[in-house]
Design a protein around this motif. Structure first.
Motif, PDB file in Angstrom:
ATOM      1  N   ASP A 266     -45.789  16.336 -24.073  1.00 19.60           N
ATOM      2  CA  ASP A 266     -46.084  17.173 -25.232  1.00 19.60           C
ATOM      3  C   ASP A 266     -47.386  16.754 -25.917  1.00 19.60           C
ATOM      4  N   GLU A 267     -47.592  15.456 -26.034  1.00 16.67           N
ATOM      5  CA  GLU A 267     -48.822  14.959 -26.664  1.00 16.67           C
ATOM      6  C   GLU A 267     -50.038  15.335 -25.808  1.00 16.67           C
ATOM      7  N   THR A 268     -49.902  15.271 -24.499  1.00 17.73           N
ATOM      8  CA  THR A 268     -50.996  15.642 -23.611  1.00 17.73           C
ATOM      9  C   THR A 268     -51.294  17.134 -23.726  1.00 17.73           C
ATOM     10  N   LEU A 269     -50.269  17.958 -23.794  1.00 17.13           N
ATOM     11  CA  LEU A 269     -50.471  19.397 -23.950  1.00 17.13           C
ATOM     12  C   LEU A 269     -51.165  19.699 -25.275  1.00 17.13           C
ATOM     13  N   ARG A 270     -50.735  19.078 -26.344  1.00 23.04           N
ATOM     14  CA  ARG A 270     -51.366  19.277 -27.655  1.00 23.04           C
ATOM     15  C   ARG A 270     -52.840  18.849 -27.595  1.00 23.04           C
ATOM     16  N   THR A 271     -53.112  17.735 -26.936  1.00 23.54           N
ATOM     17  CA  THR A 271     -54.491  17.249 -26.813  1.00 23.54           C
ATOM     18  C   THR A 271     -55.339  18.236 -26.012  1.00 23.54           C
ATOM     19  N   LEU A 272     -54.802  18.752 -24.920  1.00 15.89           N
ATOM     20  CA  LEU A 272     -55.528  19.753 -24.139  1.00 15.89           C
ATOM     21  C   LEU A 272     -55.869  20.979 -24.977  1.00 15.89           C
ATOM     22  N   ILE A 273     -54.915  21.488 -25.725  1.00 10.96           N
ATOM     23  CA  ILE A 273     -55.168  22.654 -26.570  1.00 10.96           C
ATOM     24  C   ILE A 273     -56.261  22.337 -27.585  1.00 10.96           C
ATOM     25  N   HIS A 274     -56.173  21.156 -28.194  1.00 10.86           N
ATOM     26  CA  HIS A 274     -57.162  20.729 -29.181  1.00 10.86           C
ATOM     27  C   HIS A 274     -58.564  20.652 -28.560  1.00 10.86           C
ATOM     28  N   GLU A 275     -58.683  19.960 -27.442  1.00  9.98           N
ATOM     29  CA  GLU A 275     -59.994  19.748 -26.836  1.00  9.98           C
ATOM     30  C   GLU A 275     -60.586  21.050 -26.300  1.00  9.98           C
ATOM     31  N   ILE A 276     -59.782  21.917 -25.739  1.00  5.39           N
ATOM     32  CA  ILE A 276     -60.277  23.222 -25.292  1.00  5.39           C
ATOM     33  C   ILE A 276     -60.739  24.033 -26.496  1.00  5.39           C
ATOM     34  N   GLY A 277     -60.082  23.861 -27.633  1.00  4.43           N
ATOM     35  CA  GLY A 277     -60.544  24.507 -28.870  1.00  4.43           C
ATOM     36  C   GLY A 277     -61.971  24.109 -29.208  1.00  4.43           C
ATOM     37  N   HIS A 278     -62.320  22.836 -29.009  1.00  3.90           N
ATOM     38  CA  HIS A 278     -63.700  22.396 -29.241  1.00  3.90           C
ATOM     39  C   HIS A 278     -64.674  23.111 -28.305  1.00  3.90           C
ATOM     40  N   THR A 279     -64.269  23.333 -27.056  1.00  4.12           N
ATOM     41  CA  THR A 279     -65.161  24.015 -26.113  1.00  4.12           C
ATOM     42  C   THR A 279     -65.369  25.471 -26.498  1.00  4.12           C
ATOM     43  N   LEU A 280     -64.530  25.981 -27.405  1.00  4.63           N
ATOM     44  CA  LEU A 280     -64.694  27.340 -27.934  1.00  4.63           C
ATOM     45  C   LEU A 280     -65.477  27.351 -29.244  1.00  4.63           C
ATOM     46  N   GLY A 281     -65.825  26.160 -29.741  1.00  4.37           N
ATOM     47  CA  GLY A 281     -66.605  26.073 -30.968  1.00  4.37           C
ATOM     48  C   GLY A 281     -65.815  25.714 -32.209  1.00  4.37           C
ATOM     49  N   LEU A 282     -64.533  25.437 -32.071  1.00  2.79           N
ATOM     50  CA  LEU A 282     -63.707  25.113 -33.229  1.00  2.79           C
ATOM     51  C   LEU A 282     -63.835  23.634 -33.594  1.00  2.79           C
ATOM     52  N   THR A 283     -63.797  23.354 -34.894  1.00  5.37           N
ATOM     53  CA  THR A 283     -63.902  21.983 -35.393  1.00  5.37           C
ATOM     54  C   THR A 283     -62.548  21.524 -35.922  1.00  5.37           C
ATOM     55  N   HIS A 284     -62.521  20.299 -36.422  1.00  5.78           N
ATOM     56  CA  HIS A 284     -61.285  19.738 -36.977  1.00  5.78           C
ATOM     57  C   HIS A 284     -60.856  20.413 -38.277  1.00  5.78           C
ATOM     58  N   HIS A 285     -61.722  21.221 -38.859  1.00  4.75           N
ATOM     59  CA  HIS A 285     -61.395  21.906 -40.118  1.00  4.75           C
ATOM     60  C   HIS A 285     -60.994  23.357 -39.896  1.00  4.75           C
ATOM     61  N   ASP A 286     -60.989  23.802 -38.656  1.00  2.00           N
ATOM     62  CA  ASP A 286     -60.666  25.192 -38.338  1.00  2.00           C
ATOM     63  C   ASP A 286     -59.183  25.369 -38.051  1.00  2.00           C
ATOM     64  N   GLU A 287     -58.749  26.607 -38.202  1.00  2.00           N
ATOM     65  CA  GLU A 287     -57.410  26.989 -37.764  1.00  2.00           C
ATOM     66  C   GLU A 287     -57.468  27.232 -36.261  1.00  2.00           C
ATOM     67  N   PRO A 288     -56.376  27.035 -35.581  1.00  2.00           N
ATOM     68  CA  PRO A 288     -55.041  26.688 -36.058  1.00  2.00           C
ATOM     69  C   PRO A 288     -54.936  25.183 -36.321  1.00  2.00           C
ATOM     70  N   ALA A 289     -54.644  24.847 -37.570  1.00  2.00           N
ATOM     71  CA  ALA A 289     -54.603  23.446 -37.987  1.00  2.00           C
ATOM     72  C   ALA A 289     -53.557  22.637 -37.230  1.00  2.00           C
ATOM     73  N   ASN A 290     -52.494  23.282 -36.765  1.00  2.00           N
ATOM     74  CA  ASN A 290     -51.476  22.530 -36.029  1.00  2.00           C
ATOM     75  C   ASN A 290     -52.021  21.979 -34.719  1.00  2.00           C
ATOM     76  N   PHE A 291     -53.144  22.496 -34.241  1.00  2.00           N
ATOM     77  CA  PHE A 291     -53.774  21.944 -33.055  1.00  2.00           C
ATOM     78  C   PHE A 291     -55.149  21.354 -33.325  1.00  2.00           C
ATOM     79  N   MET A 292     -55.916  21.926 -34.252  1.00  2.00           N
ATOM     80  CA  MET A 292     -57.297  21.510 -34.414  1.00  2.00           C
ATOM     81  C   MET A 292     -57.512  20.373 -35.402  1.00  2.00           C
ATOM     82  N   SER A 293     -56.557  20.055 -36.226  1.00  2.00           N
ATOM     83  CA  SER A 293     -56.708  18.919 -37.125  1.00  2.00           C
ATOM     84  C   SER A 293     -56.893  17.643 -36.310  1.00  2.00           C
ATOM     85  N   ASN A 294     -57.784  16.749 -36.777  1.00  2.00           N
ATOM     86  CA  ASN A 294     -57.954  15.491 -36.044  1.00  2.00           C
ATOM     87  C   ASN A 294     -56.848  14.492 -36.384  1.00  2.00           C
TER      88      ASN A 294
END
Length: 178
Positions: free
Chosen positions: A145-173
């Protein structure tokens, strides 16, 4: 393209599966202002190459596909443009490269001294010039589960999302804050 590293330090309790597979989801309820953002890749279909440089106790291909499925559903809402992913083990010119690694030596301005850092990815910041592949690193040896959450988070960065963007449940650092 201007990129910077974006890492994530996770202290997570509970299951990521509830965020990814159950309906309704947190991501369905979050309202965000409309974004007028150009797709920095200049195309809707991206090729993702999976490079497993470390042994893992789970199927990295399946987890990566689940993370990509999440962003296929929510990229337009949160990144401002739709994306479709083609996942491959071998491709000559991938747009995104995902590497499963034992450790991360450096990640932008984030400190890798913290043992809780589970991933790092290029943060797409400038749509004028993009140099591919954009790369995301994910630490192995963590729970599924932690690996899946990390993948979603990191792929979000490749889309241009930062740690302050929604969805906060995945993008928060600091995923423990959501």
């Amino acid at each position: 393209m201007s990129v910077a590293g974006g890492g994530i330090a996770l202290t997570v309790a509970g299951s990521t599966n509830s965020f990814v597979t159950n309906t309704p989801r947190y991501s369905d309820y979050v309202d965000i202002p409309e974004r007028n953002i150009s797709n920095p890749y200049g195309k809707q279909k991206l090729t993702v190459q999976l490079s497993q440089q470390s042994e893992s106790q789970y199927d990295a291909f399946v987890l990566t596909r689940q993370a990509l499925d999440y962003w296929e559903e929510y990229s337009e809402k949160f990144a401002g443009y739709p994306i479709i992913y083609n996942l491959s083990h071998n491709h000559d010119t991938p747009d995104v490269l995902i590497r499963f690694v034992d450790s991360i030596e450096e990640c932008g301005s984030d400190s890798t001294d913290n043992k809780n850092i589970t991933g790092c990815a290029d943060l797409v910041k400038d749509v004028d010039l993009i140099i591919t592949p954009v790369t995301a690193h994910v630490i192995t040896g963590r729970g599924r589960d932690e690996t899946l959450r990390t993948l979603i988070h990191e792929i979000g960065h490749t889309l241009g999302l930062t740690h302050h963007d929604e969805p906060a449940n995945f993008m928060s650092n600091d995923a423990s804050s959501v």
